[in-house]
Structures are given as structure tokens and as C-alpha cells.
Design a protein around this motif. Structure first.
Motif, short mmCIF file in Angstrom:
data_model
loop_
_atom_site.label_atom_id
_atom_site.label_comp_id
_atom_site.label_asym_id
_atom_site.label_seq_id
_atom_site.Cartn_x
_atom_site.Cartn_y
_atom_site.Cartn_z
N SER A 120 51.02 46.91 56.54
CA SER A 120 50.18 46.03 57.36
C SER A 120 49.12 45.32 56.53
N ILE A 121 48.58 45.98 55.51
CA ILE A 121 47.52 45.36 54.70
C ILE A 121 48.04 44.13 53.99
N TYR A 122 49.22 44.23 53.42
CA TYR A 122 49.78 43.13 52.64
C TYR A 122 50.92 42.41 53.34
N ALA A 123 51.01 42.58 54.66
CA ALA A 123 52.00 41.84 55.45
C ALA A 123 53.39 41.94 54.84
N ASP A 124 53.88 43.20 54.75
CA ASP A 124 55.20 43.46 54.16
C ASP A 124 55.28 42.96 52.72
N LEU A 125 54.19 43.15 51.98
CA LEU A 125 54.11 42.81 50.55
C LEU A 125 54.34 41.33 50.29
N ALA A 126 53.86 40.49 51.21
CA ALA A 126 54.07 39.04 51.09
C ALA A 126 53.50 38.46 49.80
N PRO A 127 52.28 38.83 49.35
CA PRO A 127 51.77 38.23 48.11
C PRO A 127 52.65 38.52 46.90
N ALA A 162 47.29 35.29 45.04
CA ALA A 162 48.66 34.78 44.88
C ALA A 162 48.70 33.27 45.07
N PHE A 163 47.96 32.79 46.08
CA PHE A 163 47.95 31.34 46.34
C PHE A 163 47.29 30.60 45.19
N ARG A 164 46.17 31.13 44.66
CA ARG A 164 45.49 30.47 43.55
C ARG A 164 46.37 30.45 42.30
N THR A 165 47.11 31.54 42.06
CA THR A 165 48.00 31.59 40.90
C THR A 165 49.07 30.51 40.98
N ILE A 166 49.67 30.36 42.15
CA ILE A 166 50.72 29.35 42.31
C ILE A 166 50.13 27.95 42.18
N ALA A 167 48.92 27.76 42.72
CA ALA A 167 48.27 26.44 42.60
C ALA A 167 47.99 26.09 41.15
N GLU A 168 47.48 27.04 40.39
CA GLU A 168 47.18 26.79 38.97
C GLU A 168 48.44 26.48 38.18
N GLU A 169 49.49 27.24 38.42
CA GLU A 169 50.72 27.02 37.67
C GLU A 169 51.42 25.73 38.10
N THR A 170 51.23 25.34 39.35
CA THR A 170 51.83 24.08 39.81
C THR A 170 51.24 22.90 39.07
N ILE A 213 39.26 27.64 54.70
CA ILE A 213 39.18 26.50 53.81
C ILE A 213 39.48 26.88 52.37
N PHE A 214 39.63 28.17 52.10
CA PHE A 214 39.80 28.62 50.71
C PHE A 214 41.04 28.01 50.08
N VAL A 215 42.16 27.98 50.78
CA VAL A 215 43.40 27.48 50.19
C VAL A 215 43.30 26.00 49.88
N VAL A 216 42.62 25.24 50.76
CA VAL A 216 42.41 23.82 50.49
C VAL A 216 41.52 23.65 49.27
N ALA A 217 40.49 24.52 49.16
CA ALA A 217 39.59 24.44 48.00
C ALA A 217 40.32 24.75 46.70
N CYS A 218 41.27 25.68 46.74
CA CYS A 218 42.05 25.99 45.54
C CYS A 218 42.82 24.78 45.05
N VAL A 219 43.49 24.10 45.99
CA VAL A 219 44.26 22.93 45.60
C VAL A 219 43.33 21.81 45.12
N TRP A 220 42.19 21.65 45.82
CA TRP A 220 41.25 20.60 45.43
C TRP A 220 40.73 20.84 44.01
N LYS A 221 40.35 22.06 43.69
CA LYS A 221 39.79 22.34 42.37
C LYS A 221 40.78 22.04 41.27
N GLN A 222 42.03 22.47 41.43
CA GLN A 222 43.03 22.23 40.40
C GLN A 222 43.32 20.74 40.24
N CYS A 223 43.36 20.01 41.37
CA CYS A 223 43.61 18.57 41.28
C CYS A 223 42.41 17.85 40.68
N PHE A 224 41.21 18.30 41.02
CA PHE A 224 39.99 17.65 40.53
C PHE A 224 39.85 17.84 39.02
#
Length: 422
Positions: free
Chosen positions: A192-199, A238-246, A272-283
């Protein structure tokens, strides 16, 4: 008994059939008379038989090689460390592992145990998994994971997290799926903590090149991971890692999918965190198209503007730590455009410190001039540092040789305020 005769240069000579040479010739003549062409067929059969024997030998050699390779692999798993030729190297690789951990690993490789974890205690299983992770023994580690899934015996939470990260780094999606199923069956809190190990699944999919499926997995598991602080932290990582590598891979198609998923998560979960991750990498990118994407996100989301304003100092420090001065200049322009003066003043101060440490007088003079025009004065220490740099003197607050000369210089050049005219 009838006698066979043959003519020679001296006359007629008799040959007894009982002699070996005569008997062989007699048999050859008789065979040729009764079955014409048999001798040639016999030669062809012998030739074919020779070819078949060569093919059989080659096939047997291949089978033997595969069998020998498997035997060597199995022996490496089963033979004790004490009898291994590389026992000393193994001890060196283990490094600073505890004596108990080494003994447990030796026991794992012993034939008496048979590589069955059911006879191991919880600390032993934890130590074995940590040992295989530390020396990066992938073969033994994957075997232990299969045993954990088979007998539904999991390590402690901390060790399990290390195992999940290692599996996601290897891209082992099947093992992660099996562990997720095991967590559900034994009602482990990680289910339950990691939603079936989704990350962890998302990172594994990403490493396997399945970018769209990885983002879909993050999207599905994001809501379930927000129920706990640990789950929220892991899914965001996990989301920030994928954003950086993208952005590092300059993948335009994946960036579009990433922005769509970020917007969807923000709509559904008000995060808003996920949007901020994408914004920072693009900026921070040097590509104009990425910078335009960051500009669009900043204009569309007022929450993003507020978040960036609150975190102006850490954000600016992050850019400067990578020597991305251009990003800091653009960030100051954004703050001025949106009248965020406090954030702008903070960035100017940090930028001055960065240029002062580099002893760049021209850059420092431009910053001082801008601060004067914008009515955002620097602090007294920075004014003194600029004056010291301008007069080509050492830092007035720099520690000297202990004779107090620097302290006198500091007192001499310590005006209360400065006003520059450019």
C-alpha cells in the motif's frame, strides 16, 4: 580343394584360397561377380558413414560444452568458499562486512544448505542479501530473490528497499512484479505504501526503454503513493529521475508525454511538484525549445510561480553549483517580469557571491550597478568585498597570518553605506 591359378611372367602360379592374400582376392572377385557395383556402393556407404560420424562428433562436442558451462555455473553457486580458488579475492571484495555476514554467505554456498532460505533466520537472510548487494553478486542475489518469492519470506523493510532499488536499476521487471505479488499475499505494508511498487517498476521500465509504459505506471501509482510520506517521497524521486534523464537524452517525444502526465497528475491530485520538476529541467536546458516549454508552464500555473518564488535561493544555488550562470540571469528576468522583488534580490546576492569568489570584477560591477538601478542594495559585507576587489586588495575578512594586520584593514575599510554612480 580346388586350386586357383594366375599367370605370371614366369608361367602359371597356384594360389591357395586359405592364404590371407588369396582369400581376400577371391572374396573380392566373387562379390563383384554376384553383385556388380557393390564395391563402389560400399565405398560410398563408408564415406557417408564417415561424414555422419564427423557430424555426431561435432554435435556431441557442442552438447558437452553447454553441459560443462552449466556445471561450472552450478559449481560456482554450490561449492564452499573455503574450497574455492578465489576465496582470498572473495574476502577482499567483501571488504568491511561483518564476520557474521561472511559466515552466512559461506553457509549459503555450502552444499549442505542446498541454497534453501527456509532454514535461515531473518537476520541471516538480511545479511546475505546485503552481502550480495555490496559485492554486486547478481547471480546469488537473483537466486535469493526467487527463494524469497517462492517461500514468501521477505527481508526487513530497509533491506527490501535496497533490493527493490537494485532490481529497478537492473531493469528486472519480472522480479519486481513477483515481489509486488508476494507483498500483497503476505499483506506487507509496502503493497500500500508504494502502490504495488509502482516507483520501482517505473524506473525498471524506463531503463528497459519503455518510456510511455513507465510514465503510465507512475501516473497510475501516484495517487496511491500519496497516502504516506515515504510513498510520496519515493514516487516523486522516480518522477524527478525520469524527468532529468529525459532532458539529458534530448528526447522531444518523451518530453511531450512527460508534460502531459505532469499536467494530468496536477489536475487529479493537486500536486504541483511534478510540474515543477519538468519546469526546472526545461528551464535549465540550453535548448531554446525546452526553455519555451518552461515559459509556457510558468505562465499557465500560478502555483508554480509561487513555488519558484518561495524556493528562489535553493533554486539559484542549484544552478550556480552547476555553473549555469545563464539560467540564473533568466531566472532574475522572470522574477522582475512578475514583480517578485524579494526573490530577485536573493538571486542577485547569490550571483554576486559566486562572481566574487571567481574574482570577476567586471561581473561584480555589473551586479552592483543593476542592484543600484533596481533599488535592491547589497549588504554591507558584499559592498566591502566589491570595494576590496575594486582596489585589488585581499578580502578584508580573510584570515591572515595571525598578526592582526587584516583586522586593521577591515576596520579601515568599513564604511556604513555605499552609493555608486555609474
Amino acid at each position: 580343394m580346388a586350386m586357383l591359378t594366375r599367370l605370371t611372367s614366369n608361367g602359371t602360379t597356384t594360389v591357395t584360397p586359405g592364404s590371407p592374400k588369396g582369400l581376400q582376392r577371391f572374396q573380392n572377385y566373387l562379390t563383384a561377380f554376384l553383385w556388380p557395383g557393390t564395391s563402389s556402393s560400399h565405398r560410398q556407404q563408408r564415406k557417408s558413414s564417415t561424414q555422419l560420424d564427423a557430424i555426431d562428433c561435432f554435435t556431441n562436442e557442442l552438447v558437452n560444452r553447454k553441459t560443462q558451462k552449466w556445471e561450472e555455473l552450478r559449481d560456482n553457486l554450490m561449492k564452499p568458499v573455503a574450497e574455492d580458488k578465489g576465496a582470498s579475492n572473495f574476502g577482499q571484495n567483501v571488504g568491511l562486512m561483518s564476520k557474521g555476514m561472511v559466515n552466512d554467505l559461506k553457509q549459503l554456498r555450502s552444499p549442505q544448505l542446498g541454497l534453501d532460505i527456509r532454514s535461515l533466520s531473518q537476520p541471516q537472510l538480511d545479511n546475505l542479501l546485503l552481502a550480495t548487494l555490496e559485492i554486486k553478486n547478481k547471480v546469488d542475489f537473483l537466486y535469493l530473490i526467487r527463494q524469497c518469492v517462492r517461500w514468501q519470506q521477505l527481508p526487513c523493510n530497509e533491506v527490501l528497499i535496497s533490493c527493490l532499488k537494485y532490481l529497478s536499476g537492473l531493469g528486472r521487471l519480472q522480479q519486481l512484479e513477483s515481489l509486488a505479488e508476494t507483498c500483497r499475499q503476505v499483506e506487507h505494508p509496502f503493497a500500500s505504501i508504494y502502490a504495488d511498487l509502482a516507483p520501482f517498476k517505473a524506473i525498471a521500465l524506463w531503463h528497459n526503454g519503455n518510456a510511455d509504459v513507465a510514465l503510465m505506471t507512475l501516473h497510475r501509482g501516484y495517487g496511491g503513493s500519496l497516502n504516506s510520506e515515504e510513498g510520496r517521497r519515493m514516487i516523486r524521486t522516480a518522477f524527478r529521475t525520469i524527468a532529468e534523464e529525459t532532458l539529458a537524452q534530448k528526447s522531444e517525444a518523451v518530453l511531450i508525454s512527460l508534460m502531459e502526465v505532469a499536467r494530468a497528475i496536477h489536475r487529479e491530485h493537486k500536486d504541483i511538484f511534478v510540474v515543477a520538476c519538468v519546469w526546472k529541467q526545461c528551464f535549465a536546458s540550453t535548448w531554446f525549445s525546452d526553455q519555451k516549454s518552461a515559459e509556457e508552464l510558468f505562465e499557465q500555473h500560478q502555483e508554480l510561480q509561487q513555488l519558484v518564488e518561495r524556493r528562489a535561493s535553493p533554486l539559484c544555488s542549484s544552478f550556480l553549483s552547476r555553473h549555469n550562470v545563464d539560467a540564473v540571469h533568466r531566472l532574475i528576468e522572470v522574477f522582475l517580469q512578475h514583480k517578485q522583488r524579494v526573490a530577485c534580490s536573493s538571486c542577485l546576492s547569490l550571483l554576486f557571491n559566486y562572481q566574487y569568489l571567481r574574482k570577476d570584477l567586471r561581473a561584480c560591477a555589473e551586479i552592483v550597478k543593476s542592484c543600484s538601478e533596481l533599488e535592491m542594495p547589497l549588504n554591507e559585507l558584499q559592498n566591502e568585498q566589491f570595494l576590496s576587489l575594486f582596489l585589488d586588495r585581499s578580502d578584508p575578512f580573510e584570515t591572515g597570518n595571525g598578526n592582526g594586520n587584516n583586522r586593521n584593514v577591515a576596520n579601515k575599510y568599513k564604511p556604513k553605506s555605499f552609493q555608486y554612480k555609474f
